[in-house]
Structures are given as structure tokens and as C-alpha cells.
Design an enzyme around this catalytic site. Structure first.
Site, PDB file in Angstrom:
ATOM      1  N   HIS A   1       3.697  -2.153   3.227  1.00  0.00           N
ATOM      2  CA  HIS A   1       3.617  -0.781   2.737  1.00  0.00           C
ATOM      3  C   HIS A   1       4.937  -0.410   2.073  1.00  0.00           C
ATOM      4  CE1 HIS A   1       0.466  -1.008   5.773  1.00  0.00           C
ATOM      5  NE2 HIS A   1      -0.125  -0.007   5.153  1.00  0.00           N
TER       6      HIS A   1
ATOM      7  N   ASP B   1       0.818  -1.209   0.000  1.00  0.00           N
ATOM      8  CA  ASP B   1       0.000   0.000   0.000  1.00  0.00           C
ATOM      9  C   ASP B   1       0.856   1.266   0.000  1.00  0.00           C
ATOM     10  OD1 ASP B   1      -2.063  -1.784   0.260  1.00  0.00           O
ATOM     11  OD2 ASP B   1      -2.817  -0.995   2.159  1.00  0.00           O
ATOM     12  N   ASP B   2       0.290   2.328  -0.570  1.00  0.00           N
ATOM     13  CA  ASP B   2       0.753   3.724  -0.409  1.00  0.00           C
ATOM     14  C   ASP B   2       1.776   4.195  -1.434  1.00  0.00           C
ATOM     15  OD1 ASP B   2      -0.915   3.612   1.759  1.00  0.00           O
ATOM     16  OD2 ASP B   2       0.651   3.855   3.270  1.00  0.00           O
TER      17      ASP B   2
ATOM     18  N   TYR C   1      -6.332   2.890   5.692  1.00  0.00           N
ATOM     19  CA  TYR C   1      -6.604   2.611   7.108  1.00  0.00           C
ATOM     20  C   TYR C   1      -7.604   1.471   7.300  1.00  0.00           C
ATOM     21  CZ  TYR C   1      -4.919   7.460   7.109  1.00  0.00           C
ATOM     22  OH  TYR C   1      -4.209   8.616   6.871  1.00  0.00           O
TER      23      TYR C   1
ATOM     24  N   HIS D   1      -6.074   3.212  -4.255  1.00  0.00           N
ATOM     25  CA  HIS D   1      -5.984   3.459  -2.807  1.00  0.00           C
ATOM     26  C   HIS D   1      -6.370   4.906  -2.497  1.00  0.00           C
ATOM     27  CE1 HIS D   1      -4.820   1.835   1.047  1.00  0.00           C
ATOM     28  NE2 HIS D   1      -3.782   2.631   1.223  1.00  0.00           N
TER      29      HIS D   1
END
Length: 227
Positions: free
Chosen positions: A197, A34-35, A143, A85
Site C-alpha cells: 500500500h 493500493d490506495d 478490502y 480501486h
């Protein structure tokens, strides 16, 4: 989500059975990141995945795709899947449904544009690539927070909501590398969707833990698949 909830709560699996948390594929693990994309971090992840012939899924922030399109295209060219995302890493619980959906669409516009660019490069015979167009639009809420109204609208627009089976908590600065690794190996099993991440905040743990996870499951003859 509570930081001690490494395993996705079973009650949420029962309440929302259409949200992906685990895949029923034997001897397979689903690594997700993620991210990103983030310079230095995401290319490091891609280099390591290539060493193990591993496929993964990257849930990208639209603004980061816009800033670093060359890294995003590399993700695609090396045969990995990507998901949305949001554009600005929004907390769904703190955002109105209309604003949330608009932000997802903003991210999708950038993601789709770069996918099309990669596809044109693939077909131009300038170079060979592993990129194949996706048939399913994947979405993971930042989140892990999303309102039911937001989830319903995204489903109506053809998005598959992806949560996780195990979250590594690699981004937690108070978590040691050993604890992060234990989170994964103790709780993962065949078909687990695991969250990492590819962010600067997580890199301290990620650079130590990801190689060990890849080696551990390679020795067990598991395949690393993308969603």
C-alpha cells in the site's frame, strides 16, 4: 479478510478462477500498490522502483488521482500500469451494487482523463516517456470485498478483477517490519501477485520492507513486471 490470511485462500481460487491471483510467468514477481497516489509516499515508491528497473501496478483511488494528477501521470510515464480501486475506497459488502458500479465509473472517468493527458504529452514530443496505453481495465476491490453481483457487472463492462497471491499486511500498525517481510518472503513464489500500500498508514513498514523485497528477488534474478 482475516489478518492471518497472508496467502489468498485456495478455496476462493477454485470458486473464482477468472480472478487474477497469480501469473504463470517463471522468474517473475508482480508488485502491486493500493490506495494512492499519495504525496511523498508514491514518489518514494517510484524512485525505489526506478533504482531496480522494476515495473509494478498501482491500484488507484479515483479521489486521490483527482487530487494528485501529477503523481498519477508520473506512474504512467515511468512505465507502470494502473488499475481502478473505486473513487472512495468502498467496501463492496456494505454497498449496493448500483452504488458500487457508479463509484467505479466515477473513478474510471478521472483515470481515463489523466491517461489521455499523459498520452497527449507523450505524443507532443515535449518529452519521452515509457507510457503505453493499456488494453485491459484492471480492478481491485478495496478490502478484497466484492459481491458476486458487483463482480459480474464489472466483468460485463470489460474489467479484469485482480486479487492477490500474497498480501503483506504492511498497513497493520501492530505488525513489525520483520513480520511484514516474513509474510512476503515465506509465501511468495514465481508469478506471485503481491499487495503493498502506498499510503501513509503503511509507510512505516513499507519503507523498510520494500527495499529488502526488491533486493532479495533481484539476487534471485527475478523480473519485476506489471500486470
Amino acid at each position: 479478510m482475516n489478518k492471518f490470511l497472508v496467502k489468498y485462500p485456495s478455496v476462493l481460487r477454485r470458486l473464482y478462477p477468472r480472478r487474477w491471483t497469480k501469473m504463470e510467468i517463471p522468474e517473475s514477481i508482480y508488485l502491486t500498490f493500493d490506495d494512492g497516489p499519495i504525496p511523498e509516499i508514491t514518489p518514494w515508491v517510484l524512485d525505489l522502483l526506478k533504482e531496480y528497473n522494476a515495473r509494478a501496478t498501482f491500484f488507484c483511488i479515483g479521489d486521490n488521482v483527482k487530487k494528485h494528477p501529477e503523481i498519477f501521470r508520473r506512474i504512467l510515464s515511468e512505465g507502470h500500469n494502473v488499475g481502478n480501486h473505486t473513487f472512495n475506497h468502498l467496501d463492496g459488502w456494505k454497498t449496493s451494487t448500483s452504488a458500487y458500479i457508479e463509484n467505479v465509473f466515477k473513478a474510471e472517468k478521472v483515470i481515463t482523463s489523466e491517461k489521455n493527458e499523459e498520452l497527449q504529452t507523450t505524443n507532443s514530443e515535449l518529452r519521452t516517456t515509457n507510457y503505453k496505453p493499456q488494453t485491459t481495465k484492471l480492478f481491485r476491490p478495496p478490502y478484497g470485498r466484492i459481491k458476486n453481483s458487483q463482480a459480474r457487472k464489472l466483468a460485463n463492462f470489460g474489467y479484469q478483477l485482480v486479487m492477490w497471491d500474497v498480501i503483506s499486511w504492511d498497513f497493520d500498525s501492530e505488525l513489525t517490519e520483520e513480520e511484514c517481510l516474513k509474510n512476503i518472503l515465506k509465501n511468495s513464489e514465481e508469478g506471485s501477485i503481491i499487495v503493498f500500500h502506498d499510503s501513509r498508514k503503511a509507510f512505516k513498514n513499507l519503507q523498510k520492507v520494500l527495499p529488502q523485497v526488491l533486493e532479495y528477488y533481484e539476487k534471485k534474478n527475478f523480473s519485476f513486471k506489471s500486470l
